[in-house]
Design a protein around this motif. Sequence first.
Motif, mmCIF file in Angstrom:
data_model
loop_
_atom_site.group_PDB
_atom_site.id
_atom_site.type_symbol
_atom_site.label_atom_id
_atom_site.label_comp_id
_atom_site.label_asym_id
_atom_site.label_seq_id
_atom_site.Cartn_x
_atom_site.Cartn_y
_atom_site.Cartn_z
ATOM 1 N N ALA A 17 -3.080 -3.665 -9.650
ATOM 2 C CA ALA A 17 -2.993 -2.400 -8.929
ATOM 3 C C ALA A 17 -4.403 -1.858 -8.734
ATOM 4 O O ALA A 17 -5.269 -2.033 -9.589
ATOM 5 N N ALA A 18 -4.626 -1.216 -7.593
ATOM 6 C CA ALA A 18 -5.939 -0.662 -7.273
ATOM 7 C C ALA A 18 -5.794 0.801 -6.878
ATOM 8 O O ALA A 18 -4.839 1.186 -6.199
ATOM 9 N N ALA A 19 -6.757 1.604 -7.320
ATOM 10 C CA ALA A 19 -6.818 3.024 -6.956
ATOM 11 C C ALA A 19 -8.243 3.500 -7.144
ATOM 12 O O ALA A 19 -8.928 3.079 -8.087
ATOM 13 N N ASP A 20 -8.708 4.325 -6.221
ATOM 14 C CA ASP A 20 -10.071 4.884 -6.302
ATOM 15 C C ASP A 20 -11.136 3.793 -6.391
ATOM 16 O O ASP A 20 -12.150 3.969 -7.070
ATOM 17 N N GLY A 21 -10.896 2.666 -5.742
ATOM 18 C CA GLY A 21 -11.875 1.577 -5.741
ATOM 19 C C GLY A 21 -11.950 0.804 -7.038
ATOM 20 O O GLY A 21 -12.879 0.026 -7.228
ATOM 21 N N LYS A 22 -10.970 0.975 -7.932
ATOM 22 C CA LYS A 22 -10.952 0.263 -9.205
ATOM 23 C C LYS A 22 -9.691 -0.587 -9.291
ATOM 24 O O LYS A 22 -8.621 -0.181 -8.824
ATOM 25 N N LEU A 23 -9.833 -1.738 -9.914
ATOM 26 C CA LEU A 23 -8.742 -2.710 -9.985
ATOM 27 C C LEU A 23 -8.279 -2.902 -11.417
ATOM 28 O O LEU A 23 -9.084 -3.119 -12.314
ATOM 29 N N SER A 24 -6.975 -2.815 -11.624
ATOM 30 C CA SER A 24 -6.361 -3.098 -12.918
ATOM 31 C C SER A 24 -5.477 -4.326 -12.756
ATOM 32 O O SER A 24 -4.636 -4.370 -11.863
ATOM 33 N N SER A 51 -9.661 5.715 1.003
ATOM 34 C CA SER A 51 -8.610 6.728 0.953
ATOM 35 C C SER A 51 -8.116 6.861 -0.482
ATOM 36 O O SER A 51 -8.602 6.175 -1.384
ATOM 37 N N ASP A 52 -7.138 7.732 -0.679
ATOM 38 C CA ASP A 52 -6.567 7.900 -2.016
ATOM 39 C C ASP A 52 -5.299 7.059 -2.188
ATOM 40 O O ASP A 52 -4.509 7.306 -3.100
ATOM 41 N N ALA A 53 -5.113 6.075 -1.311
ATOM 42 C CA ALA A 53 -3.939 5.207 -1.395
ATOM 43 C C ALA A 53 -3.962 4.376 -2.674
ATOM 44 O O ALA A 53 -5.007 4.179 -3.291
ATOM 45 N N VAL A 54 -2.787 3.900 -3.066
ATOM 46 C CA VAL A 54 -2.648 2.997 -4.203
ATOM 47 C C VAL A 54 -2.171 1.648 -3.671
ATOM 48 O O VAL A 54 -1.279 1.586 -2.821
ATOM 49 N N ALA A 55 -2.776 0.571 -4.159
ATOM 50 C CA ALA A 55 -2.426 -0.775 -3.720
ATOM 51 C C ALA A 55 -1.860 -1.574 -4.881
ATOM 52 O O ALA A 55 -2.386 -1.515 -5.995
ATOM 53 N N ILE A 102 0.848 -1.203 0.000
ATOM 54 C CA ILE A 102 0.000 0.000 0.000
ATOM 55 C C ILE A 102 0.877 1.244 0.000
ATOM 56 O O ILE A 102 1.817 1.343 0.802
ATOM 57 N N PHE A 103 0.555 2.194 -0.864
ATOM 58 C CA PHE A 103 1.294 3.449 -0.950
ATOM 59 C C PHE A 103 0.408 4.582 -0.442
ATOM 60 O O PHE A 103 -0.602 4.920 -1.064
ATOM 61 N N GLU A 104 0.777 5.144 0.696
ATOM 62 C CA GLU A 104 0.015 6.262 1.258
ATOM 63 C C GLU A 104 0.259 7.508 0.418
ATOM 64 O O GLU A 104 1.383 7.800 0.027
ATOM 65 N N ARG A 105 -0.820 8.249 0.181
ATOM 66 C CA ARG A 105 -0.698 9.489 -0.578
ATOM 67 C C ARG A 105 -1.117 10.666 0.302
ATOM 68 O O ARG A 105 -0.492 10.928 1.316
ATOM 69 N N GLU A 106 -2.182 11.397 -0.043
ATOM 70 C CA GLU A 106 -2.592 12.557 0.747
ATOM 71 C C GLU A 106 -3.328 12.167 2.027
ATOM 72 O O GLU A 106 -3.160 12.794 3.068
ATOM 73 N N THR A 107 -4.165 11.139 1.944
ATOM 74 C CA THR A 107 -4.938 10.717 3.112
ATOM 75 C C THR A 107 -4.078 9.855 4.027
ATOM 76 O O THR A 107 -3.578 8.808 3.610
ATOM 77 N N GLY A 108 -3.917 10.301 5.269
ATOM 78 C CA GLY A 108 -3.109 9.539 6.212
ATOM 79 C C GLY A 108 -3.781 8.230 6.606
ATOM 80 O O GLY A 108 -4.975 8.191 6.864
ATOM 81 N N ILE A 109 -3.008 7.155 6.661
ATOM 82 C CA ILE A 109 -3.528 5.850 7.076
ATOM 83 C C ILE A 109 -2.680 5.303 8.230
ATOM 84 O O ILE A 109 -2.427 4.101 8.330
ATOM 85 N N GLY A 110 -2.267 6.201 9.098
ATOM 86 C CA GLY A 110 -1.457 5.805 10.246
ATOM 87 C C GLY A 110 -2.159 4.833 11.163
ATOM 88 O O GLY A 110 -1.509 4.002 11.818
ATOM 89 N N ASP A 111 -3.491 4.921 11.241
ATOM 90 C CA ASP A 111 -4.231 4.003 12.110
ATOM 91 C C ASP A 111 -4.090 2.564 11.635
ATOM 92 O O ASP A 111 -4.075 1.634 12.446
ATOM 93 N N LEU A 112 -3.982 2.357 10.319
ATOM 94 C CA LEU A 112 -3.807 1.007 9.794
ATOM 95 C C LEU A 112 -2.392 0.492 10.032
ATOM 96 O O LEU A 112 -2.182 -0.716 10.148
#
Length: 274
Positions: free
Chosen positions: A232-239, A216-220, A135-145
């Motif tokens: 890869a996934a972003a914005d709830g879409k999977l490629s 979030s705006d993270a990339v997976a 997971i790549f954190e971007r603008e939205t913090g995901i520190g809780d995860l």
Amino acid sequence: MRQVMEMFLNIGVRDVIDMTIVAFVFYKLFMLIRETRAEQLIKGLLVLLIATKLSEWSRLYVTNWILRNTMTLGMIALLIVFQPELRRALEYIGRSKFLTKSIVELADEDLSLKINEIVEAVVELSKQKIGALIIFERETGIGDLMETGTRINGDISTGLLINIFIPNTPLHDGAVIIRKDRIMAAGCVLPLSENPHLSKTLGTRHRAGLGITERSDAVAVIVSEETGAISAAADGKLSRFLDAKTLRRILKNAYKPEDQKPLFNWKWRQRDER
């Protein structure tokens, strides 16, 4: 007809600006709830609203009373039911370039080195058919995860990423979270996707990758442990079924987006993956 003509003749510049703002807000709201549970709930509320008006015109007093009170309670329920969508909307506003500076921007030289390390690790994991979730954190913090896993706070390297996901090791079954140029945590637990239209053949790893991008705006980046396919996934879409070149482009855009367009536009194909 005369009243309609008078109404249009009385429209001024402020009225046009006002209507444009309202139309823009409604468009953005529609884009936020499209293909989510909220879309179905909105349709249900519209049916209730129409039924309330019809019962009022038909003088069905008891039915109208029940529907009006249901609508009143429904407004309170909206704040609870739409909580994920409301949070997503506020995060979208908070990520505006007018309000914040990107926390993921790196120097070009460092960026290329880090992306190469990541791509090499993912390609090697794919060849060995070792499941992975990064997971790549971007603008939205995901520190809780990050708190759900084991803190690492180490430099990004091919060797470290491969070793984390080696089967039968303590951290291999969770997600790795990367913030800027650091591997912050491994073995993290992620929320699963709430999309009811996902293929039943998608495994937990893909659903977790999609789930974090829905919140979030993270990339997976996901590697299938069955076929070695890279997704890869972003914005709830999977490629899916990506090669090294495409993955490198997606990661580069994730760190330094060229514009506001989606990172990718391909739709995933149904196939048994995990």
